[in-house]
Design an enzyme around this catalytic site. Sequence first.
Site, short mmCIF file in Angstrom:
data_model
loop_
_atom_site.label_atom_id
_atom_site.label_comp_id
_atom_site.label_asym_id
_atom_site.label_seq_id
_atom_site.Cartn_x
_atom_site.Cartn_y
_atom_site.Cartn_z
CB SER A 46 -2.61 52.07 -7.28
OG SER A 46 -2.86 52.14 -5.88
CB SER A 47 -1.91 56.57 -4.17
OG SER A 47 -2.73 57.42 -4.95
CE LYS A 74 -6.15 50.78 -8.67
NZ LYS A 74 -6.61 51.57 -7.52
CG MET A 87 -8.48 59.23 -0.62
SD MET A 87 -8.58 57.93 0.59
CE MET A 87 -7.68 56.63 -0.21
CD GLN A 95 -14.29 55.08 -4.68
OE1 GLN A 95 -13.83 54.99 -3.55
NE2 GLN A 95 -13.67 55.71 -5.65
CB VAL A 152 -4.63 55.91 -16.29
CG1 VAL A 152 -3.28 56.28 -16.89
CG2 VAL A 152 -5.73 56.83 -16.82
N GLY A 163 -3.80 58.68 -13.46
CA GLY A 163 -5.21 58.28 -13.34
C GLY A 163 -6.05 59.45 -12.86
CG HIS A 164 -5.52 60.96 -8.94
ND1 HIS A 164 -4.36 60.30 -8.58
CD2 HIS A 164 -6.46 60.56 -8.06
CE1 HIS A 164 -4.60 59.54 -7.51
NE2 HIS A 164 -5.87 59.68 -7.18
P1 AMP Z 1 -7.92 57.80 -4.80
O1 AMP Z 1 -7.12 59.07 -4.67
O2 AMP Z 1 -7.09 56.57 -4.92
O3 AMP Z 1 -9.03 57.70 -3.79
O4 AMP Z 1 -8.65 57.90 -6.19
C1 AMP Z 1 -9.41 59.03 -6.55
C2 AMP Z 1 -10.14 58.72 -7.83
O5 AMP Z 1 -9.20 58.40 -8.85
C3 AMP Z 1 -11.06 57.50 -7.69
O6 AMP Z 1 -12.28 57.73 -8.36
C4 AMP Z 1 -10.26 56.41 -8.34
O7 AMP Z 1 -11.08 55.40 -8.89
C5 AMP Z 1 -9.55 57.17 -9.44
N1 AMP Z 1 -8.36 56.44 -9.86
C6 AMP Z 1 -7.39 55.90 -9.08
N2 AMP Z 1 -6.49 55.23 -9.82
C7 AMP Z 1 -6.89 55.36 -11.11
C8 AMP Z 1 -6.39 54.87 -12.36
N3 AMP Z 1 -5.28 54.14 -12.43
N4 AMP Z 1 -7.08 55.18 -13.49
C9 AMP Z 1 -8.21 55.92 -13.42
N5 AMP Z 1 -8.74 56.41 -12.28
C10 AMP Z 1 -8.09 56.13 -11.14
#
Ligand code: AMP
Length: 260
Positions: free
Chosen positions: A177-178, A141, A24, A145, A168, A30-31
């Site tokens: 986290s975003s 994380k 997103m 999901q 991460v 993390g991404h």
């Molecule tokens: P999001 O953009 O928050 O929807 O996350 C996209 C992907 O990145 C999802 O599969 C999340 O689980 C993963 N993600 C988000 N935060 C982290 C993190 N801190 N470490 C590893 N993966 C992450």
Amino acid sequence: MKTVRTIDELRPELAGEIGLVPTMGALHAGHRALFAAARRENELVVASLFVNPAQFGEATDLAAYPRDEEADARVAEESGVDILFAPTAGELYPDGFRTWVEVDDTGAEGAARPGHFRGVATVCLKLFNIVRPARAYFGQKDAQQAVVIKRLVRDLNVDLKVRVLPTVRDPDGLALSSRNSRLTPEQRAQAIALPRALEQGREAYTKGSDAVAATRSSLNGLTPDYVELIELDGATLLASAVRVGPVRLIDNVLLKGALT
Ligand code: AMP
């Protein structure tokens, strides 16, 4: 790296073994870890950048979600992404859209966010059908999901491998986290109680005590939406969600087994 906005533009670009990383945006390390794994294991890496309205219950949360496509495109390109798929909401949910993936038994996170995993499952199945990846990458994380997506792939016979990569964290332990960008310095300091409490839970578990109770009693004044055990392909995770000011944070630690 090429940025494309429509399914018609994307399809001719797709060839070879594809790794898909759904995101997103507001990309962080993390991404990046997911992009790096996809880069290592596939010929073509596609990242999607889509703040999926269908998975947000609260309109204010959707409106407040951080967006910076230019910065995201830079991060994706540096991380070896070949194609950034950044559709509009109308491209994925055109007029007349009426078909949804219903998900049963989504655990405490699903109970706390009614409709959330229906939105997640629907958009992920659409992305799987559009991109046809050999592998799709998700983060530990968002453990529930990962459970939902693994089950969707199995239940609906989707021909791909789901890879789940470790969380991460910032050096002090807070999961990236975003949403962290919305915390004030005081709230950022309070938020650290979440990973610390989960560590207490893990220690209790290794000593044969009640991990959930140990976590609950270590949250330092933060009120949890839930503290629960999650089963993910034979691994057991200890997960919790808390609210810090206006921001809802989730996190989990591995108690037993390994991620695949
Ligand atoms: P999001 O953009 O928050 O929807 O996350 C996209 C992907 O990145 C999802 O599969 C999340 O689980 C993963 N993600 C988000 N935060 C982290 C993190 N801190 N470490 C590893 N993966 C992450």
